[in-house]
Design a protein around this motif. Structure first.
Motif, PDB file in Angstrom:
ATOM      1  N   ILE A 152       0.842  -1.204   0.000  1.00  0.00           N
ATOM      2  CA  ILE A 152       0.000   0.000   0.000  1.00  0.00           C
ATOM      3  C   ILE A 152       0.874   1.250   0.000  1.00  0.00           C
ATOM      4  O   ILE A 152       0.606   2.226  -0.710  1.00  0.00           O
ATOM      5  N   SER A 153       1.950   1.204   0.782  1.00  0.00           N
ATOM      6  CA  SER A 153       2.854   2.360   0.839  1.00  0.00           C
ATOM      7  C   SER A 153       3.620   2.526  -0.464  1.00  0.00           C
ATOM      8  O   SER A 153       3.837   3.646  -0.937  1.00  0.00           O
ATOM      9  N   MET A 154       4.032   1.394  -1.065  1.00  0.00           N
ATOM     10  CA  MET A 154       4.783   1.469  -2.320  1.00  0.00           C
ATOM     11  C   MET A 154       3.942   2.020  -3.458  1.00  0.00           C
ATOM     12  O   MET A 154       4.465   2.626  -4.398  1.00  0.00           O
ATOM     13  N   ALA A 155       2.624   1.820  -3.397  1.00  0.00           N
ATOM     14  CA  ALA A 155       1.759   2.297  -4.472  1.00  0.00           C
ATOM     15  C   ALA A 155       1.832   3.808  -4.634  1.00  0.00           C
ATOM     16  O   ALA A 155       1.540   4.337  -5.711  1.00  0.00           O
ATOM     17  N   ALA A 156       2.258   4.516  -3.586  1.00  0.00           N
ATOM     18  CA  ALA A 156       2.371   5.975  -3.667  1.00  0.00           C
ATOM     19  C   ALA A 156       3.495   6.417  -4.592  1.00  0.00           C
ATOM     20  O   ALA A 156       3.577   7.593  -4.958  1.00  0.00           O
ATOM     21  N   LEU A 157       4.366   5.488  -5.006  1.00  0.00           N
ATOM     22  CA  LEU A 157       5.447   5.818  -5.934  1.00  0.00           C
ATOM     23  C   LEU A 157       5.007   5.754  -7.392  1.00  0.00           C
ATOM     24  O   LEU A 157       5.740   6.197  -8.275  1.00  0.00           O
ATOM     25  N   ASN A 158       3.846   5.192  -7.654  1.00  0.00           N
ATOM     26  CA  ASN A 158       3.402   4.969  -9.029  1.00  0.00           C
ATOM     27  C   ASN A 158       3.275   6.295  -9.791  1.00  0.00           C
ATOM     28  O   ASN A 158       2.580   7.211  -9.350  1.00  0.00           O
ATOM     29  N   PRO A 159       3.935   6.425 -10.943  1.00  0.00           N
ATOM     30  CA  PRO A 159       3.918   7.704 -11.672  1.00  0.00           C
ATOM     31  C   PRO A 159       2.751   7.876 -12.635  1.00  0.00           C
ATOM     32  O   PRO A 159       2.672   8.899 -13.319  1.00  0.00           O
ATOM     33  N   ARG A 160       1.842   6.919 -12.699  1.00  0.00           N
ATOM     34  CA  ARG A 160       0.754   6.996 -13.672  1.00  0.00           C
ATOM     35  C   ARG A 160      -0.189   8.154 -13.360  1.00  0.00           C
ATOM     36  O   ARG A 160      -0.365   8.538 -12.200  1.00  0.00           O
ATOM     37  N   ASN A 161      -0.797   8.673 -14.436  1.00  0.00           N
ATOM     38  CA  ASN A 161      -1.766   9.771 -14.313  1.00  0.00           C
ATOM     39  C   ASN A 161      -1.191  10.955 -13.535  1.00  0.00           C
ATOM     40  O   ASN A 161      -1.800  11.462 -12.595  1.00  0.00           O
ATOM     41  N   SER A 162       0.010  11.368 -13.930  1.00  0.00           N
ATOM     42  CA  SER A 162       0.685  12.523 -13.306  1.00  0.00           C
ATOM     43  C   SER A 162       0.841  12.344 -11.800  1.00  0.00           C
ATOM     44  O   SER A 162       0.551  13.239 -11.010  1.00  0.00           O
ATOM     45  N   PHE A 163       1.279  11.143 -11.411  1.00  0.00           N
ATOM     46  CA  PHE A 163       1.567  10.841 -10.000  1.00  0.00           C
ATOM     47  C   PHE A 163       0.326  11.068  -9.124  1.00  0.00           C
ATOM     48  O   PHE A 163       0.405  11.617  -8.026  1.00  0.00           O
ATOM     49  N   SER A 164      -0.820  10.597  -9.630  1.00  0.00           N
ATOM     50  CA  SER A 164      -2.077  10.826  -8.901  1.00  0.00           C
ATOM     51  C   SER A 164      -2.128  10.082  -7.579  1.00  0.00           C
ATOM     52  O   SER A 164      -2.858  10.482  -6.665  1.00  0.00           O
ATOM     53  N   MET A 165      -1.352   8.980  -7.443  1.00  0.00           N
ATOM     54  CA  MET A 165      -1.385   8.196  -6.210  1.00  0.00           C
ATOM     55  C   MET A 165      -0.330   8.643  -5.204  1.00  0.00           C
ATOM     56  O   MET A 165      -0.173   8.019  -4.147  1.00  0.00           O
ATOM     57  N   PHE A 166       0.402   9.695  -5.520  1.00  0.00           N
ATOM     58  CA  PHE A 166       1.478  10.148  -4.627  1.00  0.00           C
ATOM     59  C   PHE A 166       0.912  10.568  -3.275  1.00  0.00           C
ATOM     60  O   PHE A 166      -0.074  11.306  -3.185  1.00  0.00           O
ATOM     61  N   ASP A 167       1.557  10.060  -2.216  1.00  0.00           N
ATOM     62  CA  ASP A 167       1.157  10.390  -0.845  1.00  0.00           C
ATOM     63  C   ASP A 167       2.421  10.373   0.009  1.00  0.00           C
ATOM     64  O   ASP A 167       2.997   9.308   0.266  1.00  0.00           O
ATOM     65  N   ALA A 168       2.875  11.552   0.437  1.00  0.00           N
ATOM     66  CA  ALA A 168       4.128  11.657   1.194  1.00  0.00           C
ATOM     67  C   ALA A 168       4.053  10.901   2.511  1.00  0.00           C
ATOM     68  O   ALA A 168       5.050  10.311   2.948  1.00  0.00           O
ATOM     69  N   SER A 169       2.889  10.895   3.144  1.00  0.00           N
ATOM     70  CA  SER A 169       2.767  10.207   4.439  1.00  0.00           C
ATOM     71  C   SER A 169       2.959   8.700   4.276  1.00  0.00           C
ATOM     72  O   SER A 169       3.584   8.046   5.119  1.00  0.00           O
ATOM     73  N   LYS A 170       2.433   8.132   3.177  1.00  0.00           N
ATOM     74  CA  LYS A 170       2.627   6.696   2.930  1.00  0.00           C
ATOM     75  C   LYS A 170       4.093   6.375   2.661  1.00  0.00           C
ATOM     76  O   LYS A 170       4.612   5.345   3.105  1.00  0.00           O
TER      77      LYS A 170
END
Length: 760
Positions: free
Chosen positions: A605-623
Motif C-alpha cells: 500500500i505504501s509502495m503504491a504511492a510511488l506509481n507515476p501513472r496519471n501525473s503521479f495521482s497516487m502520490f502520498d508523502a505520508s505513505k
C-alpha cells in the motif's frame, strides 16, 4: 623399535590430505593454517586465495564491540590485504596467512584483530619496508609472476614460441565460447585423430584451423601443449564463468538486492538449488541474473541456509544487503518458524518475503478445478483424450492428415485466409500438471481441431486394436458431442484466457511488484465483469459452436435433467447460469482474494504511492514516510527528516517536467530518473524507489535455469561434475554477460590459475 621411537599423536598441525581447490573455505576465521595442507598443493592453494583476493564483505552491517565497530573505509585503505570475518567479527591479513608458516604477527593470522579503537595497529602491522608483512606481500607478487620461478628457468621460451602458444590458446578460447553460448556438449565419444566425430569442441577447433591461415602455418605442438585436453577446456570454461560473475557482482557493488531460490533435481538425481539475484543497475533498469547452481544434499531449511551463506561468503556478498526473498510455496521455503524465509529474517528483518505470484496463480486454477465436480470430470476426460489421440504415432499421423484435409478444404471454400505464418501444422499439446497455462493452449487447439479429433476417435472406435481403446473412444465421442462438454470448454477457455495474460506478464524479468499487483486487481475486475454480463455472451459462442459442428443445443427454458435437485424442477438456464457458471466464477474470485493477500499489506500500500501513472495521482508523502520506516537499515533519523523535505520538492519538480508525463510504472520512473540525473538531486527518493523495484515477483528466472540445466546435463552427459555444470549453465543462461567478456581477460585469468609450461 616402538620402544625407542614413539608415535607422534595427531594434532591440529597434522597435514591435510589433498583437497579440492574450489572447496577452500572463504571465511578467514575457518581456514586451516597454510602449513597444514599437503606440501605439493600449498603453492596452488596460495595462488587460488590470492586470485580470489581478500574477503571483504562491504555490504555487511558491522556489529559494535565495546561501542566500536569495523569501518568499511578500511577496506579501501588496505585493499590488497585486509580481510574481515562476518562470523567472528575480526580482521585478518591475507598475505600473512599465505606465508604464515614463516613467522609474522599471529594476531592477524590465527586469532584475528578486533580492537577497533586501536586503528594504529593496522599501520603497525604493515610496518617498515623489511617487515614480515611486506616480505609476505612481496612473496605473493612473486607467486603471480611464474616467469621468475625455478620451474620457468627449466622451460624458458622465446618470443616466437610464446606467440604460437597465444594463437593456439586464442583458438581454444573461441571454441569454448561458442560451445558455451550454444549450450553444446564439449566431449565426444571418440576423440582420436582418425575419428569422424570427435565432439563439438575438437570438431569446431578443426574448423577454425582449416579457415585460419595463421593457425595452419603453426608447427605441430607437443602432445602436452596442444591446449585441447579436457582439463584445459574446464579451466577455460571456469575462467568464462568467473568473468561473467565478476561483471554481475560489479554491477551490484554494495547496493541492495533480492534473492530468488528454487530447487530441482538433475538427470543424475542430484538436488540442485538455483540462485538468482534481482537488483537495479546503474542505468535504473531492473535485472534478474542467474549466478549459480549449488548442489545440496538435503532440502531442509538449515541446509539451504548454510549453502546460501557459503555462496554469499564466496562472492563477498552479505545478507545485510538483502531486501527481498522470493520462493515457491514449499514449506521448507516459506515456513513461518523454521523455513528459509524465517531463517533469513532472523538475521535481516528488512528482507521481506514475497510468495511467487506465478505459483499462486497456478494454485488458484488448481483449487477451482478440484472443487467443482463437473470440472473434475472435464479435465479427467481431457487427460483420457490425450492418451487416446496422442499416445499412438499412427493416430497422431491420422490427426495431422485429417487436419490438413480440413484446412485445404476450408481454404478452397474461402473460409480460411492464407498468408505468411498462417495455417501452420498443429498438433494437440499435452497439458502439464504444474503448468496450468498449458491447459489454455490445449483448449485453444481442441476448439480449432475439433472436427479432426472427432474423426480420429471414430477411427479408433471402428478400427481400434483392443476393446479398451475402442471403449474409451466410444465414451469420448459421446462426451465431446454433448452440450456439457461444449459449455465447460468455452467457460474454462474464457477464464484461462484472463489468467493467461497475467501468467505471461509474470514471466518478465523486469516486472515490478506494483505492476503485478495491478494486473492481479485487473484480472479480478475482469472476472467480476464476466460474472455479471458474461453468461449471455458465453451462450452465443456455445450456440455458434454447436451449430457449426452439429451438436444438439439445449433449450434453456425447459426443465434440467442434469440437476441433482430434480424435485425443484429448475430450468436449464438456472442450472447452467447459477449452479455452474456463477459458482465457478465465484470460486475463482474467492481464490484470487485468498491467495493474493499480499496486495493488502502495508508494504505494498505504501509502495503504491510511488506509481507515476496519471501525473503521479497516487502520490502520498505520508505513505512514503511510513514505507521508509519499514527499512530502518536504509534510513537513519537524519535521513528521515531530509527525505520528508525531498519528497515535497520531488513531486513538485517531476509533475512539471514533461519527460515524466507518460510513464507506465516505477520501472520507467527509475530509468528516467537516471537519464535525467534527478536521482542525484533526490537520492533518498531514488533509494526508496530501488527498494520497491528489488522486491521479487515470480521465480520464473530460476525455473528457466533448470531448463538450461537439462540441456547441459542430459542423459548422455549424466556424469558431468557439479563445478563444470555450474559454469556451463551460468554462461548458457547469461549470454548477454558472456558476450561482453573479452578474450584477453579470459586468457589472463587462465594463465594465472596455476603454473603452466606454455606461456603466452
Amino acid at each position: 623399535m616402538q620402544n625407542y621411537f614413539k608415535r607422534k599423536e595427531p594434532s591440529s598441525s597434522t597435514p591435510i590430505n589433498v583437497v579440492e581447490i574450489d572447496d577452500l573455505p572463504y571465511d578467514p576465521y575457518y581456514r586451516p593454517r597454510i602449513f597444514q595442507y599437503n606440501p605439493n598443493q600449498r603453492d596452488e592453494i596460495r595462488r587460488q586465495y590470492w586470485i580470489r583476493g581478500p574477503s571483504q564483505p562491504r555490504g555487511n552491517d558491522f556489529p559494535k564491540t565495546n561501542g566500536r565497530r569495523f569501518v568499511k573505509a578500511w577496506f579501501d585503505k588496505y585493499s590488497n590485504w585486509l580481510e574481515y570475518s562476518v562470523k567472528a567479527d575480526r580482521a585478518f591479513c591475507l598475505c600473512c596467512y599465505l606465508f604464515g608458516d614463516q613467522g609474522g604477527n599471529e594476531a592477524f593470522v590465527t586469532e584475528g584483530f578486533n580492537s577497533w579503537n586501536k586503528t594504529e595497529r593496522f599501520k603497525d602491522h604493515v610496518g617498515h619496508i623489511n617487515s614480515f608483512h611486506n616480505k609476505a606481500l612481496q612473496k605473493c607478487d612473486m607467486l603471480m609472476r611464474p616467469n621468475q620461478s625455478i620451474h620457468a628457468a627449466f622451460h624458458k621460451q622465446d618470443d616466437i614460441v610464446k606467440t604460437e602458444n597465444r594463437i593456439r590458446l586464442g583458438a581454444t578460447v573461441y571454441a569454448c565460447r561458442y560451445c558455451l553460448k550454444c549450450a553444446l556438449p564439449f566431449r565426444g565419444h571418440d576423440e582420436t585423430e582418425a575419428s569422424l566425430f570427435k565432439g563439438n569442441f575438437l570438431e569446431l577447433l578443426d574448423l577454425i584451423i582449416s579457415q585460419n591461415e595463421e593457425l595452419r602455418k603453426l608447427p605441430k605442438a607437443p602432445g602436452n601443449n596442444k591446449l585441447v585436453s579436457p582439463c584445459i577446456q574446464k579451466d577455460v570454461v571456469k575462467c568464462f564463468k568467473q568473468e561473467v560473475l565478476k561483471s554481475i557482482f560489479k554491477e551490484i557493488g554494495d547496493d541492495v538486492f533480492a534473492l530468488l531460490v528454487d530447487e530441482s533435481s538433475d538427470v543424475s538425481k542430484k538436488e540442485q538449488m538455483a540462485i538468482v539475484i534481482r537488483y537495479v543497475d546503474t542505468l535504473g533498469l531492473v535485472k534478474e541474473r542467474f549466478v549459480g547452481l549449488v548442489h545440496v544434499k538435503e532440502t531442509s531449511s538449515l541446509s539451504l541456509k548454510s549453502s546460501i551463506d557459503s555462496f554469499f561468503a564466496k562472492h563477498k556478498l552479505s545478507l545485510k544487503q538483502l531486501r527481498g526473498q522470493g520462493y515457491d510455496g514449499a514449506s521448507n521455503m516459506r515456513g513461518e518458524f523454521n523455513g528459509l524465509k524465517a531463517k533469513i529474517l532472523e538475521e535481516n528483518s528488512s528482507a521481506y518475503y514475497v510468495h511467487c505470484f506465478a505459483h499462486q496463480l497456478q494454485l488458484v486454477v488448481v483449487a477451482v478445478a478440484r472443487k467443482h465436480l463437473a470440472l473434475v470430470n472435464f479435465f479427467d476426460k481431457l487427460a483420457v483424450l490425450m492418451n487416446v489421440v496422442c499416445a499412438s504415432c499412427k493416430r497422431k499421423d491420422i490427426l495431422l492428415d485429417k487436419e490438413k484435409e480440413r484446412v485445404e478444404k476450408e481454404i478452397g471454400s474461402g473460409i480460411i485466409e492464407t498468408g505468411k505464418g498462417l495455417n501452420q501444422e498443429l498438433s494437440l499439446i499435452r497439458p502439464g500438471d504444474t503448468r496450468w497455462n498449458s491447459h489454455y493452449k490445449t483448449l485453444l487447439l481442441l476448439i480449432d481441431m475439433y472436427p479432426s479429433i472427432i474423426k480420429v476417435l471414430e477411427y479408433v472406435k471402428e478400427e481400434g486394436t483392443n476393446g479398451s481403446s475402442q471403449n474409451q473412444a466410444h465414451g469420448l465421442l459421446k462426451y465431446l458431442k454433448s452440450f456439457d462438454f461444449v459449455f465447460y470448454l468455452h467457460l474454462m477457455l474464457r477464464i484461462l484466457g484472463f489468467t493467461n495474460i497475467l501468467s505471461q506478464a509474470l514471466q518478465r524479468k523486469d516486472q515490478d511488484i506494483l505492476e503485478a499487483v495491478s494486473l492481479v486487481e485487473s484480472t479480478k475486475e475482469r472476472l467480476q465483469d464476466l460474472r455479471i454480463t458474461g453468461f449471455e455472451q458465453l451462450l452465443k459462442k456455445i450456440s455458434s459452436f454447436c451449430e457449426k459442428h452439429d451438436i444438439e443445443m439445449l433449450k434453456m427454458n425447459v426443465n434440467c435433467v442434469n440437476s441433482r435437485r430434480q424435485r425443484d424442477k429448475i430450468t436449464n438456464q438456472h442450472y447452467y447460469e447459477v449452479e455452474c457458471f456463477n459458482t465457478i466464477v465465484d470460486m475463482q474470485i474467492q481464490e484470487f482474494s485468498d491467495r493474493f493477500s499480499e496486495a493488502s499489506n502495508e508494504l505494498l500500500i505504501s509502495m503504491a504511492a510511488l506509481n507515476p501513472r496519471n501525473s503521479f495521482s497516487m502520490f502520498d508523502a505520508s505513505k512514503l514516510m511510513r514505507l521508509s520506516k519499514l527499512y530502518p537499515n536504509d534510513f537513519d533519523s537524519l535521513e528521515m527528516i531530509e527525505l520528508e523535505q525531498q519528497l515535497d520538492m520531488y513531486i513538485h519538480n517531476v509533475r512539471k517536467d514533461p519527460r515524466f508525463a507518460n510513464l507506465n510504472g516505477i520501472g520507467d520512473l527509475s530509468r528516467v530518473m537516471v537519464e535525467t540525473r534527478k536521482y542525484l538531486s533526490f537520492n533518498l527518493v531514488y533509494r526508496l524507489l530501488k527498494l520497491a523495484l528489488v522486491l521479487p515477483v515470480a521465480t520464473a528466472t530460476a525455473e528457466r535455469c533448470f531448463s538450461a540445466m537439462k540441456i547441459v546435463k542430459s542423459n548422455l552427459r549424466n556424469r558431468i561434475g557439479d563445478e563444470f555444470l555450474n559454469a556451463c549453465v551460468i554462461c548458457a543462461v547469461e549470454r548477454e554477460a558472456l558476450a561482453s567478456v573479452k578474450d584477453e581477460d579470459v586468457i589472463h585469468r587462465f594463465q594465472n590459475m596455476r603454473f603452466r609450461k606454455g606461456k603466452v
